[in-house]
Design an enzyme around this catalytic site. Structure first.
Site, PDB file in Angstrom:
ATOM      1  N   GLY A 139      44.517  47.446  41.286  1.00  0.00           N
ATOM      2  CA  GLY A 139      44.924  48.816  40.428  1.00  0.00           C
ATOM      3  C   GLY A 139      43.888  49.343  38.906  1.00  0.00           C
ATOM      4  O   GLY A 139      44.357  50.135  38.767  1.00  0.00           O
ATOM      5  N   GLU A 140      43.956  47.816  38.530  1.00  0.00           N
ATOM      6  CA  GLU A 140      43.134  47.897  37.183  1.00  0.00           C
ATOM      7  C   GLU A 140      41.916  48.854  36.979  1.00  0.00           C
ATOM      8  O   GLU A 140      41.384  49.500  36.302  1.00  0.00           O
ATOM      9  CB  GLU A 140      43.043  46.711  36.330  1.00  0.00           C
ATOM     10  CG  GLU A 140      44.243  45.617  36.093  1.00  0.00           C
ATOM     11  CD  GLU A 140      44.864  45.963  37.733  1.00  0.00           C
ATOM     12  OE1 GLU A 140      44.635  44.988  38.227  1.00  0.00           O
ATOM     13  OE2 GLU A 140      45.984  45.038  37.195  1.00  0.00           O
ATOM     14  N   ARG A 191      44.406  36.701  39.857  1.00  0.00           N
ATOM     15  CA  ARG A 191      44.594  35.343  41.461  1.00  0.00           C
ATOM     16  C   ARG A 191      43.552  34.969  42.406  1.00  0.00           C
ATOM     17  O   ARG A 191      43.905  34.357  43.214  1.00  0.00           O
ATOM     18  CB  ARG A 191      45.724  36.290  41.828  1.00  0.00           C
ATOM     19  CG  ARG A 191      47.476  36.530  40.973  1.00  0.00           C
ATOM     20  CD  ARG A 191      48.248  37.000  41.201  1.00  0.00           C
ATOM     21  NE  ARG A 191      48.938  37.412  40.248  1.00  0.00           N
ATOM     22  CZ  ARG A 191      51.073  39.048  40.912  1.00  0.00           C
ATOM     23  NH1 ARG A 191      50.604  39.134  41.483  1.00  0.00           N
ATOM     24  NH2 ARG A 191      51.135  38.002  40.100  1.00  0.00           N
ATOM     25  N   HIS A 208      22.842  47.528  38.360  1.00  0.00           N
ATOM     26  CA  HIS A 208      22.507  48.878  39.087  1.00  0.00           C
ATOM     27  C   HIS A 208      23.256  50.468  38.403  1.00  0.00           C
ATOM     28  O   HIS A 208      23.142  50.849  39.122  1.00  0.00           O
ATOM     29  CB  HIS A 208      22.648  48.453  40.560  1.00  0.00           C
ATOM     30  CG  HIS A 208      21.436  48.158  41.232  1.00  0.00           C
ATOM     31  ND1 HIS A 208      21.815  47.500  43.084  1.00  0.00           N
ATOM     32  CD2 HIS A 208      20.930  47.004  41.065  1.00  0.00           C
ATOM     33  CE1 HIS A 208      20.918  47.188  43.396  1.00  0.00           C
ATOM     34  NE2 HIS A 208      20.144  46.727  42.321  1.00  0.00           N
ATOM     35  N   ASP A 244      47.830  43.354  32.944  1.00  0.00           N
ATOM     36  CA  ASP A 244      49.206  42.973  32.789  1.00  0.00           C
ATOM     37  C   ASP A 244      49.393  41.591  32.674  1.00  0.00           C
ATOM     38  O   ASP A 244      48.815  40.218  32.896  1.00  0.00           O
ATOM     39  CB  ASP A 244      49.219  43.619  34.286  1.00  0.00           C
ATOM     40  CG  ASP A 244      48.931  43.522  35.548  1.00  0.00           C
ATOM     41  OD1 ASP A 244      48.679  42.078  35.212  1.00  0.00           O
ATOM     42  OD2 ASP A 244      49.927  43.531  36.263  1.00  0.00           O
TER      43      ASP A 244
HETATM   44  O1  LIG Z   1      46.221  46.081  41.753  1.00  0.00           O
HETATM   45  C1  LIG Z   1      47.486  45.867  40.534  1.00  0.00           C
HETATM   46  C2  LIG Z   1      47.418  44.268  40.421  1.00  0.00           C
HETATM   47  O2  LIG Z   1      46.645  42.790  41.440  1.00  0.00           O
HETATM   48  C3  LIG Z   1      47.632  43.861  39.331  1.00  0.00           C
HETATM   49  O3  LIG Z   1      48.038  43.216  38.896  1.00  0.00           O
HETATM   50  C4  LIG Z   1      49.779  43.668  40.858  1.00  0.00           C
HETATM   51  O4  LIG Z   1      49.637  43.971  41.832  1.00  0.00           O
HETATM   52  C5  LIG Z   1      50.706  42.915  39.722  1.00  0.00           C
HETATM   53  O5  LIG Z   1      51.863  42.086  41.117  1.00  0.00           O
HETATM   54  P1  LIG Z   1      53.100  41.721  40.663  1.00  0.00           P
HETATM   55  O6  LIG Z   1      53.908  42.979  40.036  1.00  0.00           O
HETATM   56  O7  LIG Z   1      54.053  41.641  42.378  1.00  0.00           O
HETATM   57  O8  LIG Z   1      52.935  40.841  39.629  1.00  0.00           O
END
Ligand SMILES: O=C[C@H](O)[C@H](O)[C@H](O)COP(=O)(O)O
Length: 153
Positions: free
Chosen positions: A71-72, A110, A99, A8
């Site tokens: 989330g990914e 991040r 494993h 994303d």
């Molecule tokens: O688990 C989800 C990921 O870390 C997303 O990339 C994250 O939640 C995106 O966050 P935001 O929309 O605040 O940039």
């Protein structure tokens, strides 16, 4: 090796660098998005597409990227046959191949420098499944649960 990749917005720059890095290493990279930077985009569709492609192409591997990778990883693991691990250092990247015979890795863009993220993916790709009976037995148990849940057993 054929590698399916998705991200994303949160790791968009890392994805661009990773695609070039993997291509330089001789891999065939299939990009499942995001295809442009959109700070409001959502990771599920990109990661689901990458995971489905990995499952549809046995022997391929997948990389999903995001801010945390959490989330990914969750999205990818909703696809039957996907085994996606969140790797947060070289050792967790290697262990999930050795494993768990993971066919996908999730990395939180991040959480790492670019060099760290590239090294985590490199470690994941380079490590083979150990083939140890105890590990295969556990993987088979998960696959059996998945098959039963999906009405295949
Ligand atoms: O688990 C989800 C990921 O870390 C997303 O990339 C994250 O939640 C995106 O966050 P935001 O929309 O605040 O940039």
């Amino acid at each position: 090796m054929r590698i399916h990749i998705a991200t994303d917005h949160a790791a968009y720059e890392i994805k661009e660098a990773l695609v070039a890095h993997l291509q330089d290493a001789g891999h065939e990279v299939i990009d499942h998005g995001a295809f442009s930077y959109d700070p409001d985009d959502d990771y599920p569709a990109f990661c689901l597409a990458a995971a489905q492609a990995v499952v549809d192409e046995p022997g391929s591997l997948g990389v999903v990227l995001g801010g945390s990778g959490n989330g990914e990883q969750m999205a990818a693991n909703l696809v039957d046959g996907a085994r996606c691990a969140l790797a947060w250092n070289l050792e967790t990247a290697r262990l999930t191949r050795a494993h768990n015979d993971a066919n996908m890795v999730s990395v939180g863009g991040r959480m790492h420098s670019l060099d760290e993220a590239l090294a985590i993916v490199d470690a994941f790709i380079a490590e083979p499944f150990s083939g140890a009976a105890r590990h295969q037995r556990r993987i088979d148990q998960l696959a059996a649960y998945e098959a039963a849940r999906c009405g295949r057993a």
